[in-house]
Scaffold this active site. Structure first.
Site, short mmCIF file in Angstrom:
data_model
loop_
_atom_site.label_atom_id
_atom_site.label_comp_id
_atom_site.label_asym_id
_atom_site.label_seq_id
_atom_site.Cartn_x
_atom_site.Cartn_y
_atom_site.Cartn_z
N ASP A 174 -45.74 36.80 -32.75
CA ASP A 174 -44.33 36.57 -33.03
C ASP A 174 -43.76 37.94 -33.37
O ASP A 174 -44.04 38.49 -34.43
CB ASP A 174 -44.13 35.61 -34.20
N HIS A 175 -42.98 38.52 -32.44
CA HIS A 175 -42.62 39.93 -32.59
C HIS A 175 -41.76 40.17 -33.83
O HIS A 175 -41.69 41.30 -34.32
CB HIS A 175 -41.92 40.45 -31.32
N HIS A 237 -39.50 32.30 -34.89
CA HIS A 237 -38.95 33.40 -35.69
C HIS A 237 -38.38 32.92 -37.04
O HIS A 237 -38.71 33.46 -38.10
CB HIS A 237 -37.83 34.11 -34.93
#
Length: 487
Positions: A174-175, A237
């Protein structure tokens, strides 16, 4: 948990948009700063037929386009390109994997695989890797989202991966967790003694998490129409940000302890019953409007057909545990919004008694704002007295105490989130990656809401592009005496 750097990196999807915009610039940045292991080779793979020289030329064009001027160094670029190799593979065709194994050669020194592909190809990819000996104990795998579209499909993907890669060799990406300011949430909470005593239901009135985008579909129509805002942004996110705000203090900053505490938060998220969804969730879809002074089309016009896919979601969520009982968490994301912004706003409770009321002084509750993008800062809003003799009353005003990351750390280079995540994948640090139990608990929360939409035939409400979403989203907070942080 593995903490040994690998000697080889394999990038699936090496010719895609993500590789060009993020992965190759990130790997170049790590190389230019001397952070990649000596001798690490990077092998790209995709369906496109290409040789090593062709891929190096492809990568150079991508870096010429997406590298910032201050990062360009011809010597570093040349030596980085020397690390690159290429082997075409069709993930759906097992006959193409032996050539990949031959290209990579001996992987006893460690191999990290970055898999960015359609979920439907995960099982075939894992099977192909396993059959040619690229899934052994020296191999770890990084998985880019989407990891399914509901709990059942996520479990199916996780089961397929687990056949060859146990949890300690699986890195779900999950960037957002690689963003510097996101990690500063942990530093603020657990590195300062004055927050912890009030970081609970006794001290905090509500928490707001907003990820607002001004863009529309762009080139993602095929994906977005099947995902929508809930699956695209909330399931990963936003819920990860919620967990970092709400988690208990981990004993250590490592992959097990941090993820243990996040998982407890997800298990404590109140699962909504179908009849509760309309009162606690608002969905929307953008219509015609103006963004940054320019007219933009509606979602349906961009898509070219009518659609019931949501481009906006606002949720009133609750965490049923000792620390957060009764505190609403307002979650919001949308496309074609008024401004681009990602932030967390934590509103503290008002002081129990105002001694200034008799002299006309008006108090506002303190608020902590953690801005993730486009700027990166932490701001604490506090009450202060305006200068004056106070003969006509005391005048109080809310003033900000600012910590600008760009200003305070001006001498430090701001890294792309993928730089940190790729380096952690190469070095074997799982702290900033998502564990299976987290993903599946997140899906349980999301699936219950989506079931409520179906049960109540709840359709997205239209909102004009360039606004803050449907008016019903305002009512969602105002019923609890709260106003969205839209300044």
């Amino acid at each position: 948990m593995q903490r040994k750097p690998v000697g080889k990196l394999l990038l699936f999807g090496a010719t895609g948009d993500l590789a060009q915009r993020m992965l190759l610039p990130s790997l170049y940045g790590l190389h230019a700063d001397g952070l990649l292991p000596e001798g690490l080779t990077i092998t790209g793979s995709a369906r496109t037929d290409m040789d090593d020289a062709g891929y190096r030329e492809f990568a150079k064009k991508a870096l010429d386009e997406f590298l910032t001027e201050d990062r360009r160094d011809e010597g570093a670029l040349a030596s980085f390109l020397d690390r690159l190799f290429y082997q075409s593979v069709d993930l759906s065709n097992p006959d193409t994997f032996p050539a990949l194994a031959e290209k990579l050669g001996d992987v006893s020194g460690g191999l990290a695989i970055y898999l960015s592909t359609a979920p439907s190809l995960f099982e075939a990819a894992i099977t192909g890797l396993e059959q040619v000996g690229l899934a052994g104990e020296t191999v770890r795998i990084g998985l880019e989202k989407p990891l399914g579209y509901d709990l059942a499909s996520s479990q199916e993907i996780n089961d397929a991966v687990a056949v060859a890669f146990p949890e300690d060799r699986t890195y779900r990406i999950d960037h957002y967790l690689g963003k510097e300011t996101v990690q500063n949430i942990l530093a603020l909470r657990f590195g300062n003694s004055f927050f912890e005593p009030v970081w609970n239901a006794r001290g905090i009135d509500n928490v707001q998490i907003t990820i607002a985008e001004t863009v529309g579909l762009e080139e993602r129509a095929g994906y977005y129409e099947t995902a929508g805002a809930m699956r695209d942004m909330v399931q990963n996110h936003i819920l990860q940000l919620l967990a970092l705000v709400a988690m208990e203090p981990p004993a250590k900053f490592d992959g097990n302890d941090v993820r243990d505490e996040k998982s407890k938060v997800f298990r404590s998220l109140r699962i909504m019953k179908p009849e509760e969804v309309p009162q606690n969730v608002v969905t929307g879809q953008y219509g015609d409007g103006a963004v940054k002074g320019e007219f933009v089309k509606s979602y349906a016009d961009e898509l070219g057909k009518p659609s019931s896919t949501e481009t906006f979601v606002a949720i009133k969520a609750h965490i049923d545990n000792w620390r957060w009982q009764g505190v609403p968490f307002y979650l919001r994301t949308g496309k074609r919004m008024a401004t681009r912004r990602s932030e967390i706003a934590i509103q503290f409770k008002a002081v129990p008694h105002s001694m200034f009321a008799g002299r006309g002084g008006l108090l506002q509750p303190n608020m902590l704002i953690i801005r993730l993008q486009p700027e990166e800062y932490v701001q604490l809003l506090v009450m202060a007295k305006e200068p004056g003799l106070d003969r006509d009353g005391v005048r109080l005003r809310e003033v900000p105490l600012n910590l600008s990351m760009d200003a305070e750390f001006a001498g430090s280079r701001r890294r792309i989130a993928y730089e940190r995540l790729l380096l952690d994948l190469i070095e074997g640090d799982q702290t900033l990656f998502v564990r299976r139990d987290e993903v599946e608990a997140q899906w349980r929360f999301i699936d219950a809401i989506r079931a409520g939409w179906v049960a109540n035939d709840q359709k997205p409400k239209h909102y004009p592009s360039g606004s803050w979403g449907p008016s019903a989203a305002i009512g969602l907070t105002e019923r609890g005496g709260v106003t969205w942080q839209d300044d």
